[in-house]
Design an enzyme around this catalytic site. Structure first.
Site, PDB file in Angstrom:
ATOM      1  N   HIS A  37       3.710  -2.323   3.075  1.00 42.94           N
ATOM      2  CA  HIS A  37       3.728  -0.965   2.508  1.00 42.94           C
ATOM      3  C   HIS A  37       5.033  -0.725   1.763  1.00 42.94           C
ATOM      4  O   HIS A  37       6.093  -1.170   2.195  1.00 42.94           O
ATOM      5  CB  HIS A  37       3.567   0.082   3.616  1.00 42.94           C
ATOM      6  CG  HIS A  37       2.266  -0.026   4.352  1.00 42.94           C
ATOM      7  ND1 HIS A  37       2.075  -0.947   5.359  1.00 42.94           N
ATOM      8  CD2 HIS A  37       1.104   0.652   4.215  1.00 42.94           C
ATOM      9  CE1 HIS A  37       0.831  -0.820   5.819  1.00 42.94           C
ATOM     10  NE2 HIS A  37       0.227   0.125   5.138  1.00 42.94           N
ATOM     11  N   HIS A  92      -6.046   3.197  -4.011  1.00 38.37           N
ATOM     12  CA  HIS A  92      -5.943   3.439  -2.567  1.00 38.37           C
ATOM     13  C   HIS A  92      -6.216   4.914  -2.243  1.00 38.37           C
ATOM     14  O   HIS A  92      -5.708   5.429  -1.244  1.00 38.37           O
ATOM     15  CB  HIS A  92      -4.552   3.028  -2.079  1.00 38.37           C
ATOM     16  CG  HIS A  92      -4.453   2.789  -0.597  1.00 38.37           C
ATOM     17  ND1 HIS A  92      -5.405   2.109   0.133  1.00 38.37           N
ATOM     18  CD2 HIS A  92      -3.475   3.134   0.300  1.00 38.37           C
ATOM     19  CE1 HIS A  92      -5.034   2.035   1.399  1.00 38.37           C
ATOM     20  NE2 HIS A  92      -3.868   2.665   1.532  1.00 38.37           N
ATOM     21  N   HIS A 107      -4.883   9.530   0.628  1.00 33.47           N
ATOM     22  CA  HIS A 107      -4.911   8.662   1.808  1.00 33.47           C
ATOM     23  C   HIS A 107      -5.675   9.293   2.984  1.00 33.47           C
ATOM     24  O   HIS A 107      -5.208   9.285   4.125  1.00 33.47           O
ATOM     25  CB  HIS A 107      -3.487   8.330   2.256  1.00 33.47           C
ATOM     26  CG  HIS A 107      -3.381   7.048   3.014  1.00 33.47           C
ATOM     27  ND1 HIS A 107      -3.680   6.946   4.354  1.00 33.47           N
ATOM     28  CD2 HIS A 107      -2.990   5.802   2.637  1.00 33.47           C
ATOM     29  CE1 HIS A 107      -3.481   5.708   4.770  1.00 33.47           C
ATOM     30  NE2 HIS A 107      -3.067   4.987   3.738  1.00 33.47           N
ATOM     31  N   ASP A 111       0.819  -1.219   0.000  1.00 32.73           N
ATOM     32  CA  ASP A 111       0.000   0.000   0.000  1.00 32.73           C
ATOM     33  C   ASP A 111       0.852   1.268   0.000  1.00 32.73           C
ATOM     34  O   ASP A 111       2.009   1.276   0.414  1.00 32.73           O
ATOM     35  CB  ASP A 111      -0.888   0.038   1.250  1.00 32.73           C
ATOM     36  CG  ASP A 111      -2.065  -0.908   1.154  1.00 32.73           C
ATOM     37  OD1 ASP A 111      -2.094  -1.748   0.230  1.00 32.73           O
ATOM     38  OD2 ASP A 111      -2.954  -0.829   2.024  1.00 32.73           O
TER      39      ASP A 111
END
Length: 281
Positions: free
Chosen positions: A246, A152, A156, A101
């Protein structure tokens, strides 16, 4: 959002985020476990991008899809994975999905791509639009290597605190960048912090995507040490699980080192690293 702001916000919200793992689920997002059904579908217009991309235009999910946790026996699990109505994970051997991510990051993502290429495996990258827009070459590289790129959001944010129009903008802008740089629109979406609400599910479906969560959280964002990240993956590994790591949002050197350590161990143990396919794609 700047990297240091992202780290601070993630730390502030982690207590309320969904920490999905073999022990269960917390927060808004929940693991879809073996035998558990999703809530009834809601009606959406039978036109627009969702219909053209092959999704069922009459339904959207009210839970994120996630891999199955350790089953009573592996044979039973493989049957469930093959017939799960929204997601297909290869039942060849012991299948496992790796996801990354917050990227792509010019420092850490190339190292992860090189490691995946070295072992000839495919992974999923849930990218943020801000990062993707500045590193389009890395999305092109992901496409060339056969990886799956998911949405995503742009910056964020915590989507549950945004208006419907703001949620749509965050998702839609990112999908546009992905389609331009990767070559195809994304078909998977993951909410930041694992926090979902009805509007997020519906808008994602309207834009042609299914929501995907995880079953193993490596907590690599907190930099717990390479050994801790490796241990989380190897201890939680089971057929059909989805691993969360990540490749951006801070110093991800431990994530890079951990991948180089646990990936060959997983392969030597008989795991097949794969990516899911939607049944209706």
């Amino acid at each position: 959002m700047k990297k240091d702001q992202l780290i601070t916000r993630r730390r502030a919200l982690i207590a309320g985020a969904a920490a999905l793992g073999a022990a269960g689920a917390a927060g808004t997002a929940r693991v879809l476990t073996a035998g558990q059904d999703v809530e009834p579908a809601r009606t959406l217009p039978r036109s627009g991008p969702q219909a053209s991309r092959g999704l069922k235009p009459s339904a959207y999910r009210l839970q994120p899809i996630a891999g199955y946790g350790p089953p009573p026996n592996s044979a039973h699990l493989q049957t469930l994975v093959r017939h799960e109505p929204f997601m297909r994970v290869s039942a060849r051997g012991r299948s496992l999905v790796l996801t990354f991510d917050d990227g792509p990051d010019p420092h850490y993502t190339p190292e992860i791509l090189r490691t995946l290429r070295e072992y000839d495996v495919h992974a999923m990258f849930f990218v943020c639009g801000e990062m993707a827009n500045d590193n389009r070459d890395l999305l092109s590289e992901m496409a060339d290597d056969g990886h799956t790129v998911g949405n995503h959001t742009w910056s964020h944010p915590l989507l549950t605190k945004l208006s419907r129009s703001a949620i749509r903008s965050e998702i839609e802008r990112t999908s546009k960048v992905i389609e331009e740089a990767y070559g195809e629109p994304p078909v998977w979406f993951r909410a930041p912090y694992g926090e979902w609400n009805r509007a997020t599910y519906q808008i994602g479906a309207e834009l042609g995507m299914e929501p995907l969560a995880w079953t193993i959280d490596t907590l690599d964002w907190s930099m717990p040490g390479t050994r801790s990240i490796v241990g989380a993956v190897e201890k939680g590994a089971a057929p059909g699980v989805v691993v969360l790591s990540h490749d951006a949002g801070g110093d991800r050197s431990q994530s890079v080192q951990a991948l180089r350590a646990y990936l060959p161990h997983l392969l030597d143990s008989g795991y097949h690293i794969t990516v899911p396919r939607r049944k209706y794609a």
